[in-house]
Design an enzyme around this catalytic site. Sequence first.
Site, PDB file in Angstrom:
ATOM      1  N   ALA A  11      18.462 -50.475 -34.897  1.00  0.00           N
ATOM      2  CA  ALA A  11      19.655 -49.805 -34.386  1.00  0.00           C
ATOM      3  C   ALA A  11      20.224 -48.817 -35.390  1.00  0.00           C
ATOM      4  CB  ALA A  11      20.715 -50.847 -34.030  1.00  0.00           C
ATOM      5  N   ARG A  16      19.582 -40.114 -42.969  1.00  0.00           N
ATOM      6  CA  ARG A  16      18.887 -39.298 -43.966  1.00  0.00           C
ATOM      7  C   ARG A  16      17.640 -38.595 -43.424  1.00  0.00           C
ATOM      8  NH1 ARG A  16      18.581 -43.918 -48.308  1.00  0.00           N
ATOM      9  NH2 ARG A  16      18.949 -45.125 -46.416  1.00  0.00           N
ATOM     10  N   LYS A  23      15.122 -42.774 -35.671  1.00  0.00           N
ATOM     11  CA  LYS A  23      14.185 -42.898 -36.791  1.00  0.00           C
ATOM     12  C   LYS A  23      12.893 -43.618 -36.431  1.00  0.00           C
ATOM     13  CE  LYS A  23      15.228 -45.480 -40.499  1.00  0.00           C
ATOM     14  NZ  LYS A  23      15.863 -45.730 -41.812  1.00  0.00           N
ATOM     15  N   TYR A 365     -15.620 -17.628 -21.387  1.00  0.00           N
ATOM     16  CA  TYR A 365     -14.564 -18.478 -20.856  1.00  0.00           C
ATOM     17  C   TYR A 365     -15.111 -19.192 -19.632  1.00  0.00           C
ATOM     18  CZ  TYR A 365     -10.515 -20.218 -18.452  1.00  0.00           C
ATOM     19  OH  TYR A 365      -9.643 -21.046 -17.806  1.00  0.00           O
TER      20      TYR A 365
HETATM   21  C1  UD1 Z   1      18.411 -54.014 -46.205  1.00  0.00           C
HETATM   22  C2  UD1 Z   1      18.743 -55.360 -46.850  1.00  0.00           C
HETATM   23  C3  UD1 Z   1      18.286 -55.322 -48.304  1.00  0.00           C
HETATM   24  C4  UD1 Z   1      16.823 -55.002 -48.386  1.00  0.00           C
HETATM   25  C5  UD1 Z   1      16.513 -53.733 -47.635  1.00  0.00           C
HETATM   26  C6  UD1 Z   1      15.023 -53.526 -47.547  1.00  0.00           C
HETATM   27  C7  UD1 Z   1      20.804 -56.015 -45.704  1.00  0.00           C
HETATM   28  C8  UD1 Z   1      22.245 -56.196 -45.837  1.00  0.00           C
HETATM   29  N1  UD1 Z   1      20.175 -55.568 -46.779  1.00  0.00           N
HETATM   30  O1  UD1 Z   1      19.176 -53.027 -46.872  1.00  0.00           O
HETATM   31  O2  UD1 Z   1      18.553 -56.567 -48.908  1.00  0.00           O
HETATM   32  O3  UD1 Z   1      16.422 -54.888 -49.733  1.00  0.00           O
HETATM   33  O4  UD1 Z   1      17.023 -53.771 -46.299  1.00  0.00           O
HETATM   34  O5  UD1 Z   1      14.732 -52.268 -47.025  1.00  0.00           O
HETATM   35  O6  UD1 Z   1      20.245 -56.310 -44.679  1.00  0.00           O
HETATM   36  N2  UD1 Z   1      20.338 -52.261 -38.763  1.00  0.00           N
HETATM   37  C9  UD1 Z   1      20.772 -52.389 -37.475  1.00  0.00           C
HETATM   38  N3  UD1 Z   1      22.106 -52.378 -37.232  1.00  0.00           N
HETATM   39  C10 UD1 Z   1      23.021 -52.229 -38.203  1.00  0.00           C
HETATM   40  C11 UD1 Z   1      22.558 -52.082 -39.520  1.00  0.00           C
HETATM   41  C12 UD1 Z   1      21.230 -52.132 -39.775  1.00  0.00           C
HETATM   42  O7  UD1 Z   1      19.964 -52.521 -36.548  1.00  0.00           O
HETATM   43  O8  UD1 Z   1      24.215 -52.240 -37.894  1.00  0.00           O
HETATM   44  C13 UD1 Z   1      18.906 -52.317 -39.042  1.00  0.00           C
HETATM   45  C14 UD1 Z   1      18.390 -51.010 -39.594  1.00  0.00           C
HETATM   46  O9  UD1 Z   1      17.919 -50.153 -38.548  1.00  0.00           O
HETATM   47  C15 UD1 Z   1      17.249 -51.480 -40.483  1.00  0.00           C
HETATM   48  C16 UD1 Z   1      17.680 -52.862 -40.930  1.00  0.00           C
HETATM   49  O10 UD1 Z   1      18.672 -53.281 -40.018  1.00  0.00           O
HETATM   50  O11 UD1 Z   1      16.033 -51.600 -39.740  1.00  0.00           O
HETATM   51  C17 UD1 Z   1      18.239 -52.882 -42.352  1.00  0.00           C
HETATM   52  O12 UD1 Z   1      19.407 -52.088 -42.411  1.00  0.00           O
HETATM   53  P1  UD1 Z   1      19.638 -50.971 -43.525  1.00  0.00           P
HETATM   54  O13 UD1 Z   1      20.935 -50.335 -43.276  1.00  0.00           O
HETATM   55  O14 UD1 Z   1      18.433 -50.126 -43.650  1.00  0.00           O
HETATM   56  O15 UD1 Z   1      19.797 -51.881 -44.811  1.00  0.00           O
HETATM   57  P2  UD1 Z   1      19.413 -51.559 -46.295  1.00  0.00           P
HETATM   58  O16 UD1 Z   1      20.599 -51.012 -46.969  1.00  0.00           O
HETATM   59  O17 UD1 Z   1      18.170 -50.790 -46.356  1.00  0.00           O
END
Ligand code: UD1
Length: 463
Positions: A11, A16, A23, A365
């Site tokens: 979600a 970025r 994405k 062709y």
């Molecule tokens: C997350 C982990 C981190 C880990 C990293 C690895 C958490 C809090 N942290 O950080 O420990 O090292 O991934 O890449 O989970 N997403 C949703 N809804 C939301 C927020 C996030 O579906 O409201 C999904 C994102 O699309 C993604 C995943 O959850 O697939 C992780 O979220 P992201 O915001 O990328 O967390 P990171 O900061 O990368």
Amino acid sequence: MTVPAVLVLAAGEGTRMKSSLPKVLHEAAGEPLLEHVFRAAAPLRGPVGVVVGHGAERVRERYAGRCLFFLQKRRLGSGDAVKSAAAWLKRRGGDVVVLCGDAPLIRPGTLKRLTAVHRREKNAVTLLTARVSDPFGYGRIVRDAVGRPRAIVEHRDATPEQRRIDEINSGMYCFRAKDLRAALKRLRPDNEKKEYYLTDAVAFLADRGRPVGALCLDSEEEVLGVNRRSELAAADKILRRRTLEKLMAAGVTVVDPDSTYVDAGVRVGRDTVLYPQTFLKGRTAVGRGGRIGPFSFLQDCRVGDDAELRAVFAYGSVVGPGARVGPFTHLRPGTRIGAGARVGNFVETKNSRVGPKSKVSHLSYVGDAVLGADVNVGAGAITCNYDGFRKHRTHIGSGAFVGSNANLVAPVRVGRGAIVEAGSTIVRDVPADALALERATEIVKKGWARRKRRELARIKAAE
Ligand code: UD1
Ligand code: MG
């Protein structure tokens, strides 16, 4: 033993990427990121749920029928994302493997190992972690005195000491669904980002004495996430390399892996040689003993054994065994080239059949046409398939000979074994074994050129 459910978090906004496309629909190695995650999870055999939010409609549209969707209305963090599937997890019970839609490099074998460790140790949660050279940005794995994971601390919330930990959270886990649901209820957004962190479930469970385990990888390759276009390119390169390694192990020669681009779903038979700058895309399948490239682009094509395609751009086409195509040939959708046929340089074909052993060697062709076997189409001969309003078909019978620079104005039929003289524009059907010729009368003036040259020489001398 029931199979684990698979929940893919997708979600996130993907800010970025600077893109209007969600994405997880961005492509690496010819397929959306989400497709790679699905492929890695397939051997787990569990039902797949995807949490969608940003660009939900497009993800649903692309994957309708392939999985369940859960809508996260507001992006309140990874823990909140999992909550949107809580009812499903409750219904299913058992275990749930949580994956990230933007981490396409995870291998199926690793997920199998993760679930195996989880079951063997009867854990409430088993983390997939990795030791990395640069842990910047990742959640860190905090372990207790006896080495069991105690908590995950996000980079931005970590103390300087915790930031020195080089074991990171991949964002992939296997949970016991019941423990996960209990933890979800207790998540609080008491962190720097004010989000509900899924990672806080670890400390919650550890605090309550529930068993927490980890499978630690010694390379970060599989856990790399795609957050920006440069990471998309890096993931693409790794995925492509893996596909090529598999092909090479199965007996395909790849002359230069750095300049060969093969999608994950492509099949190539043994002893086929792929030359540099070759792209095999989509559902393309190439037989054995072939020579493809240099400089070829095949999208959704089927190529028989021992065929040779040099500098060919082909889409939705079939090339028979032993056929030779190229260089500089464009095969458009619906082209079927028979066994042992030859389609040469600067030839374009579309929605046409070129029969076995037929030759269209130069500058032609061929559109909306059916050529039988052993047909010879001379240099520059073309089918005129379009009258400005509609497309029409051309039929050329087996063994027919179409001379150079002939125009076959469709709809038209050239019978078996007929001959069309060079330069003719054919508008009426030619019966089998007939000769068709359409030309202005040729005029020959003897000595004319010599006289002209002498005359010009006299003029020049007088000047
Ligand atoms: C997350 C982990 C981190 C880990 C990293 C690895 C958490 C809090 N942290 O950080 O420990 O090292 O991934 O890449 O989970 N997403 C949703 N809804 C939301 C927020 C996030 O579906 O409201 C999904 C994102 O699309 C993604 C995943 O959850 O697939 C992780 O979220 P992201 O915001 O990328 O967390 P990171 O900061 O990368
Ligand atoms: Mg991330």
